[in-house]
Write a protein that holds these residues in place. Structure first.
Motif, PDB file in Angstrom:
ATOM      1  N   ARG A  10       0.833  -1.210   0.000  1.00 57.42           N
ATOM      2  CA  ARG A  10       0.000   0.000   0.000  1.00 57.42           C
ATOM      3  C   ARG A  10       0.867   1.260   0.000  1.00 57.42           C
ATOM      4  NH1 ARG A  10      -2.533  -3.060   3.984  1.00 57.42           N
ATOM      5  NH2 ARG A  10      -1.835  -1.631   5.618  1.00 57.42           N
ATOM      6  N   LEU A  11       1.970   1.216   0.729  1.00 54.86           N
ATOM      7  CA  LEU A  11       2.878   2.358   0.795  1.00 54.86           C
ATOM      8  C   LEU A  11       3.518   2.618  -0.568  1.00 54.86           C
ATOM      9  CD1 LEU A  11       4.247   4.537   2.456  1.00 54.86           C
ATOM     10  CD2 LEU A  11       5.905   2.820   3.222  1.00 54.86           C
ATOM     11  N   ARG A  12       3.937   1.580  -1.251  1.00 55.38           N
ATOM     12  CA  ARG A  12       4.510   1.744  -2.594  1.00 55.38           C
ATOM     13  C   ARG A  12       3.495   2.398  -3.537  1.00 55.38           C
ATOM     14  NH1 ARG A  12       6.010  -3.615  -1.409  1.00 55.38           N
ATOM     15  NH2 ARG A  12       8.235  -3.828  -0.981  1.00 55.38           N
ATOM     16  N   GLU A  13       2.266   1.942  -3.503  1.00 54.86           N
ATOM     17  CA  GLU A  13       1.214   2.530  -4.344  1.00 54.86           C
ATOM     18  C   GLU A  13       1.018   4.008  -4.017  1.00 54.86           C
ATOM     19  OE1 GLU A  13      -2.441   0.322  -4.273  1.00 54.86           O
ATOM     20  OE2 GLU A  13      -1.374  -1.584  -4.469  1.00 54.86           O
ATOM     21  N   HIS A  14       1.023   4.335  -2.751  1.00 60.15           N
ATOM     22  CA  HIS A  14       0.840   5.720  -2.288  1.00 60.15           C
ATOM     23  C   HIS A  14       1.982   6.606  -2.787  1.00 60.15           C
ATOM     24  CE1 HIS A  14      -0.987   8.671   0.361  1.00 60.15           C
ATOM     25  NE2 HIS A  14       0.137   8.847   1.015  1.00 60.15           N
ATOM     26  N   LEU A  15       3.202   6.114  -2.696  1.00 56.43           N
ATOM     27  CA  LEU A  15       4.372   6.891  -3.114  1.00 56.43           C
ATOM     28  C   LEU A  15       4.480   6.999  -4.629  1.00 56.43           C
ATOM     29  CD1 LEU A  15       6.991   5.545  -0.558  1.00 56.43           C
ATOM     30  CD2 LEU A  15       5.852   7.770  -0.530  1.00 56.43           C
ATOM     31  N   ALA A  16       3.840   6.104  -5.353  1.00 52.63           N
ATOM     32  CA  ALA A  16       3.866   6.155  -6.816  1.00 52.63           C
ATOM     33  C   ALA A  16       3.080   7.358  -7.339  1.00 52.63           C
ATOM     34  CB  ALA A  16       3.306   4.861  -7.398  1.00 52.63           C
ATOM     35  N   ARG A  17       2.148   7.863  -6.542  1.00 50.09           N
ATOM     36  CA  ARG A  17       1.289   8.971  -6.967  1.00 50.09           C
ATOM     37  C   ARG A  17       1.965  10.329  -6.820  1.00 50.09           C
ATOM     38  NH1 ARG A  17      -2.757   5.952  -3.734  1.00 50.09           N
ATOM     39  NH2 ARG A  17      -3.694   4.500  -5.209  1.00 50.09           N
ATOM     40  N   ALA A  18       2.786  10.484  -5.763  1.00 51.79           N
ATOM     41  CA  ALA A  18       3.437  11.775  -5.493  1.00 51.79           C
ATOM     42  C   ALA A  18       4.426  11.592  -4.354  1.00 51.79           C
ATOM     43  CB  ALA A  18       2.399  12.820  -5.091  1.00 51.79           C
ATOM     44  N   PRO A  19       5.446  12.448  -4.279  1.00 49.15           N
ATOM     45  CA  PRO A  19       6.343  12.421  -3.120  1.00 49.15           C
ATOM     46  C   PRO A  19       5.559  12.755  -1.854  1.00 49.15           C
ATOM     47  CG  PRO A  19       7.301  13.693  -4.908  1.00 49.15           C
ATOM     48  CD  PRO A  19       5.868  13.422  -5.274  1.00 49.15           C
ATOM     49  N   ARG A  20       5.937  12.111  -0.740  1.00 53.51           N
ATOM     50  CA  ARG A  20       5.198  12.279   0.521  1.00 53.51           C
ATOM     51  C   ARG A  20       6.152  12.386   1.700  1.00 53.51           C
ATOM     52  NH1 ARG A  20      -0.367  11.835  -1.277  1.00 53.51           N
ATOM     53  NH2 ARG A  20      -0.308  10.340  -2.970  1.00 53.51           N
ATOM     54  N   THR A  21       5.712  13.082   2.727  1.00 50.01           N
ATOM     55  CA  THR A  21       6.415  13.041   4.005  1.00 50.01           C
ATOM     56  C   THR A  21       5.987  11.763   4.722  1.00 50.01           C
ATOM     57  OG1 THR A  21       4.665  14.179   5.216  1.00 50.01           O
ATOM     58  CG2 THR A  21       6.393  15.571   4.209  1.00 50.01           C
ATOM     59  N   ALA A  22       6.688  11.423   5.779  1.00 47.85           N
ATOM     60  CA  ALA A  22       6.318  10.225   6.544  1.00 47.85           C
ATOM     61  C   ALA A  22       4.908  10.353   7.098  1.00 47.85           C
ATOM     62  CB  ALA A  22       7.325   9.985   7.666  1.00 47.85           C
ATOM     63  N   ALA A  23       4.539  11.520   7.599  1.00 47.62           N
ATOM     64  CA  ALA A  23       3.191  11.710   8.150  1.00 47.62           C
ATOM     65  C   ALA A  23       2.122  11.581   7.067  1.00 47.62           C
ATOM     66  CB  ALA A  23       3.080  13.060   8.843  1.00 47.62           C
ATOM     67  N   GLU A  24       2.449  11.950   5.843  1.00 48.11           N
ATOM     68  CA  GLU A  24       1.502  11.813   4.738  1.00 48.11           C
ATOM     69  C   GLU A  24       1.335  10.356   4.315  1.00 48.11           C
ATOM     70  OE1 GLU A  24       2.128  16.190   2.666  1.00 48.11           O
ATOM     71  OE2 GLU A  24       3.418  14.520   2.049  1.00 48.11           O
ATOM     72  N   CYS A  25       2.149   9.480   4.871  1.00 48.40           N
ATOM     73  CA  CYS A  25       2.046   8.047   4.585  1.00 48.40           C
ATOM     74  C   CYS A  25       1.168   7.321   5.601  1.00 48.40           C
ATOM     75  CB  CYS A  25       3.441   7.421   4.551  1.00 48.40           C
ATOM     76  SG  CYS A  25       4.432   7.997   3.154  1.00 48.40           S
ATOM     77  N   PHE A  26       0.607   8.025   6.553  1.00 54.57           N
ATOM     78  CA  PHE A  26      -0.256   7.379   7.545  1.00 54.57           C
ATOM     79  C   PHE A  26      -1.468   6.676   6.930  1.00 54.57           C
ATOM     80  CE2 PHE A  26       0.903  10.290  11.421  1.00 54.57           C
ATOM     81  CZ  PHE A  26       2.201   9.806  11.391  1.00 54.57           C
ATOM     82  N   PRO A  27      -2.204   7.321   6.011  1.00 53.71           N
ATOM     83  CA  PRO A  27      -3.431   6.672   5.509  1.00 53.71           C
ATOM     84  C   PRO A  27      -3.237   5.260   4.933  1.00 53.71           C
ATOM     85  CG  PRO A  27      -3.449   8.983   4.930  1.00 53.71           C
ATOM     86  CD  PRO A  27      -2.069   8.676   5.492  1.00 53.71           C
ATOM     87  N   PRO A  28      -2.258   5.030   4.066  1.00 50.07           N
ATOM     88  CA  PRO A  28      -2.133   3.660   3.553  1.00 50.07           C
ATOM     89  C   PRO A  28      -1.554   2.673   4.569  1.00 50.07           C
ATOM     90  CG  PRO A  28      -0.388   5.013   2.648  1.00 50.07           C
ATOM     91  CD  PRO A  28      -1.316   5.934   3.397  1.00 50.07           C
ATOM     92  N   LEU A  29      -0.819   3.178   5.538  1.00 47.49           N
ATOM     93  CA  LEU A  29      -0.232   2.281   6.522  1.00 47.49           C
ATOM     94  C   LEU A  29      -1.219   1.875   7.605  1.00 47.49           C
ATOM     95  CD1 LEU A  29       3.311   3.858   7.011  1.00 47.49           C
ATOM     96  CD2 LEU A  29       2.746   1.699   5.871  1.00 47.49           C
ATOM     97  N   TYR A  30      -2.036   2.799   8.052  1.00 48.62           N
ATOM     98  CA  TYR A  30      -2.868   2.545   9.223  1.00 48.62           C
ATOM     99  C   TYR A  30      -4.359   2.444   8.932  1.00 48.62           C
ATOM    100  CZ  TYR A  30       1.588   3.946  11.045  1.00 48.62           C
ATOM    101  OH  TYR A  30       2.928   4.065  11.271  1.00 48.62           O
TER     102      TYR A  30
END
Length: 74
Positions: A10-30
């Motif tokens: 899920r994180l890989r898919e999220h990062l494929a859309r746009a660069p993100r901060t760690a906090a912006e990665c919360f939705p796909p992780l949690y």
């Protein structure tokens, strides 16, 4: 292990859309709202997932002017 593997997918898919901060990665992780009481733990775990992908050469990071890392797929 299976849970972490799915979270990394899920994180890989999220990062494929746009660069993100760690906090912006919360939705796909949690997949839930992170509140003030769990923010620190969630941030540490998000960075751990990102560092795992970084050391596997799957993501790259660039430091923003404010000092935050922006992560994206390599």
């Amino acid at each position: 292990i299976e849970n972490h593997d799915h979270a990394l997918d899920r994180l890989r898919e999220h990062l494929a859309r746009a660069p993100r901060t760690a906090a912006e990665c919360f939705p796909p992780l949690y997949k839930r709202e992170i509140d003030e009481g769990t923010y620190g733990l969630a941030l540490v775990e998000a960075v751990a997932h990102l560092n795992h992908l970084y050391h596997r050469d799957e993501v790259v990071r660039v430091r923003r002017d404010d000092g935050a890392w922006l992560w994206s797929l390599a």
